[in-house]
Enzyme design. Structure first.
Site, PDB file in Angstrom:
ATOM      1  CB  CYS A 170      -0.920  -0.009   1.220  1.00  0.00           C
ATOM      2  SG  CYS A 170      -1.936   1.469   1.345  1.00  0.00           S
ATOM      3  CB  CYS A 188      -0.669   2.590   4.060  1.00  0.00           C
ATOM      4  SG  CYS A 188      -2.092   1.869   3.265  1.00  0.00           S
ATOM      5  CG  ASP A 189       3.144   1.184   4.366  1.00  0.00           C
ATOM      6  OD1 ASP A 189       2.683   1.649   5.424  1.00  0.00           O
ATOM      7  OD2 ASP A 189       2.943   0.016   3.978  1.00  0.00           O
TER       8      ASP A 189
END
Ligand code: NAP
Length: 308
Positions: A135, A138-139
């Site tokens: 992701c 997200c990261d």
């Protein structure tokens, strides 16, 4: 004691939320069970540019928050952090078990979508959260000004590679063929991006490092030649797998696990309708999930009215 609702929707992505809007407007008592928070896969998508009505684009998160707001405004009861782990058909009703509750219903809309496929190579599990990610939204921020690899040549790999390019120093796109399957408009943008370097006809073999990812070993599929690329992170986008194991033999699946339905989106067990990416179909987009959600809801409504 179990809690009864005429319709239970499993999964709160675009397909499930659309089904909720349609069922509530049809006056069907409906509960939606969501294992996390509503929104589904688009919550991890940066900018959605192909959903009609938003010519300037909209973030996946904003779009899905609007879907959830719309569904709740129609009166849909959404139970968050309720992961279904078993469904069975008993005495003409469906019994749905989460870890904490037992529910019964006349019918269900299964809209559980997919989860990321794994590469299945050494180092992938070991470095999860230590350089391996599924992701970028997200990261990605953890890799500011560092070098990363993106694995895959589909929409997810190229779109997320482009969003990573806004943050990182360099994005190596490692793809096992010499052409991409992502939408052309996205491909063109990626080819113009000076931070993206395409490594064609290469397959990942191993992820190496001490505490964190340090190298990815790749192999040229034509020559067999191996090389190591120095990267700080590896973002994996090698496809999607449906999560339908909890339905056991209540549904038929194709070889990859996607659910087979008829034209009404009914699975083989009466009262179970399938909507969204978990279904065997040729195009997986928010727009097609919305269409599935509406169709599954209308057909479930008819089924429930016959059973009342
Ligand atoms: P996908 O379209 O199935 O693409 C997976 C990619 O990974 C392919 O390029 C495939 O190569 C490669 N691959 C598969 N197994 C591999 C392995 N073991 N090692 C290395 N490479 C491997 O999956 P996706 O991009 O995750 O998308 C899933 C679905 O969601 C698709 O239907 C997609 O269109 C849709 N989606 C749409 C959007 C959008 O419209 N904005 C965004 C994201 C996803 P080959 O090409 O050689 O098969």
């Amino acid at each position: 004691m179990s809690e009864f609702h005429e319709a239970i929707i499993i999964g709160g992505g675009p397909a499930g939320l659309t089904a909720g809007i349609y069922l509530m407007r049809a006056g069907i008592d409906t509960l939606l069970l969501e294992k996390m928070i509503p929104g589904g896969a688009p919550m991890n998508t940066g900018n959605v540019e192909n959903y009609p009505g938003f010519p300037e684009g909209i973030s996946g998160r904003d779009l899905m928050n609007r879907f959830a707001q719309h569904a709740r405004q129609c009166g849909l009861l959404i139970r968050e952090f309720s992961e279904v782990d078993d469904v069975s058909a008993e005495k003409g009703r469906l019994v749905i078990r989460t870890f904490e509750e037992i529910y019964t219903s006349t019918g269900i809309v299964l809209a559980t979508g997919t989860e990321p496929a794994k590469m299945g190579i050494p180092g992938e599990n070991e470095f999860l959260g230590r350089g391996i990610s599924y992701c970028a939204t997200c990261d990605g921020a953890f890799f500011r000004n560092l070098d990363v690899a993106v694995i895959g040549g589909g929409d997810a790999a190229i779109e997320e590679g482009l969003s990573l390019a806004n943050i990182v120093r360099k994005v190596y796109v490692i793809h096992r063929r010499d052409s991409l399957r992502a939408q052309k408009v996205v491909q063109d943008r990626a080819f113009r991006n000076s931070k993206m370097e395409f490594l064609w006809n290469k397959r990942p073999l191993e992820i190496k490092g001490k505490d964190q990812v340090e190298h990815i070993v790749i192999e040229d599929v034509k020559t067999g030649e191996r090389s190591e690329i120095k990267v700080d992170g590896v973002f994996v986008y090698v496809g999607a797998r449906p999560n339908t194991a909890f339905l056991k033999d209540l549904i038929d699946r194709d070889d990859s696990g996607f659910v087979l339905t008829d034209e009404s989106l009914s699975a083989k067990t009466k009262g179970i309708f399938i909507a969204g990416d978990a279904r065997k179909k040729t195009l997986r987009q928010i727009s097609t999930a919305v269409g599935d959600g509406a169709l599954a809801a209308v057909n479930l409504e008819r089924y429930i009215l016959e059973k009342r």
